[in-house]
Design a protein around this motif. Structure first.
Motif, mmCIF file in Angstrom:
data_model
loop_
_atom_site.group_PDB
_atom_site.id
_atom_site.type_symbol
_atom_site.label_atom_id
_atom_site.label_comp_id
_atom_site.label_asym_id
_atom_site.label_seq_id
_atom_site.Cartn_x
_atom_site.Cartn_y
_atom_site.Cartn_z
ATOM 1 N N LEU A 63 -4.103 -5.668 -3.484
ATOM 2 C CA LEU A 63 -4.732 -4.439 -3.002
ATOM 3 C C LEU A 63 -5.036 -4.507 -1.509
ATOM 4 C CD1 LEU A 63 -7.173 -3.605 -5.919
ATOM 5 C CD2 LEU A 63 -5.048 -2.438 -5.320
ATOM 6 N N THR A 79 -1.346 -4.120 2.980
ATOM 7 C CA THR A 79 -0.947 -2.765 3.377
ATOM 8 C C THR A 79 0.323 -2.783 4.223
ATOM 9 O OG1 THR A 79 -2.372 -2.892 5.318
ATOM 10 C CG2 THR A 79 -3.321 -1.910 3.326
ATOM 11 N N ALA A 121 3.281 0.626 3.689
ATOM 12 C CA ALA A 121 2.345 1.735 3.565
ATOM 13 C C ALA A 121 2.784 2.782 2.536
ATOM 14 C CB ALA A 121 2.136 2.395 4.920
ATOM 15 N N GLN A 122 4.086 3.014 2.398
ATOM 16 C CA GLN A 122 4.515 4.075 1.485
ATOM 17 C C GLN A 122 4.264 3.726 0.017
ATOM 18 O OE1 GLN A 122 7.367 2.837 3.484
ATOM 19 N NE2 GLN A 122 8.962 2.332 2.016
ATOM 20 N N TYR A 178 1.604 1.777 -0.962
ATOM 21 C CA TYR A 178 0.194 1.416 -1.160
ATOM 22 C C TYR A 178 -0.524 2.320 -2.163
ATOM 23 C CZ TYR A 178 -4.519 -0.137 -0.480
ATOM 24 O OH TYR A 178 -5.772 -0.620 -0.707
ATOM 25 N N PRO A 179 -0.335 3.636 -2.135
ATOM 26 C CA PRO A 179 -1.031 4.460 -3.144
ATOM 27 C C PRO A 179 -0.681 4.059 -4.582
ATOM 28 C CG PRO A 179 -0.199 5.854 -1.404
ATOM 29 C CD PRO A 179 0.373 4.480 -1.178
ATOM 30 N N THR A 180 0.573 3.755 -4.836
ATOM 31 C CA THR A 180 0.987 3.337 -6.181
ATOM 32 C C THR A 180 0.371 1.992 -6.542
ATOM 33 O OG1 THR A 180 3.072 4.496 -5.878
ATOM 34 C CG2 THR A 180 2.977 2.886 -7.658
ATOM 35 N N PHE A 239 -2.317 0.734 -5.300
ATOM 36 C CA PHE A 239 -3.759 0.911 -5.451
ATOM 37 C C PHE A 239 -4.106 1.439 -6.837
ATOM 38 C CE2 PHE A 239 -7.663 3.362 -5.290
ATOM 39 C CZ PHE A 239 -8.531 2.423 -4.775
ATOM 40 N N VAL A 240 -3.366 2.431 -7.307
ATOM 41 C CA VAL A 240 -3.642 3.010 -8.633
ATOM 42 C C VAL A 240 -3.427 1.965 -9.728
ATOM 43 C CG1 VAL A 240 -2.847 4.711 -10.319
ATOM 44 C CG2 VAL A 240 -3.185 5.384 -7.948
#
Length: 96
Positions: free
Chosen positions: A31, A34, A37-38, A40-42, A44-45
């Motif tokens: 987590l 970074t 970056a593209q 990271y949201p996935t 993170f979830v």
């Protein structure tokens, strides 16, 4: 991430709390990464889902320990349970 989740579940159910903690630390380190970056949201979830699952398992374990009667003879004779709130260190003790 799915592999780490499966390993955490497997080690938890085999009462290997040390391995579970080490794998959870790996998830936390992922987590912090970074660099891509593209994605990271996935990441993170998925990581948050794993940490949430671990929190649920720990909460359930503490509830089970708290609801265990302290003495079996007291449970049989009076039907009264003596509850004990277990501290975090004792609850996570590796019994393997």
């Amino acid at each position: 991430m799915h592999g780490l989740k499966d390993e955490i579940m497997r080690s938890w159910h085999s009462d290997d709390r040390v391995t579970t903690l080490k794998l959870s630390i790996k998830v936390a380190r992922l987590l912090m990464d970074t660099s891509v970056a593209q994605f990271y949201p996935t990441i993170f979830v998925l990581g948050a889902d794993i940490m949430d699952m671990l929190g649920d398992m720990m909460t359930l374990m503490q509830i089970v320990y708290a609801l265990k009667p302290k003495r079996k003879d007291q449970q049989r004779s009076t039907g009264i349970f003596i509850f004990d709130i277990v501290d975090f260190g004792q609850a996570c003790e590796n019994k393997g």
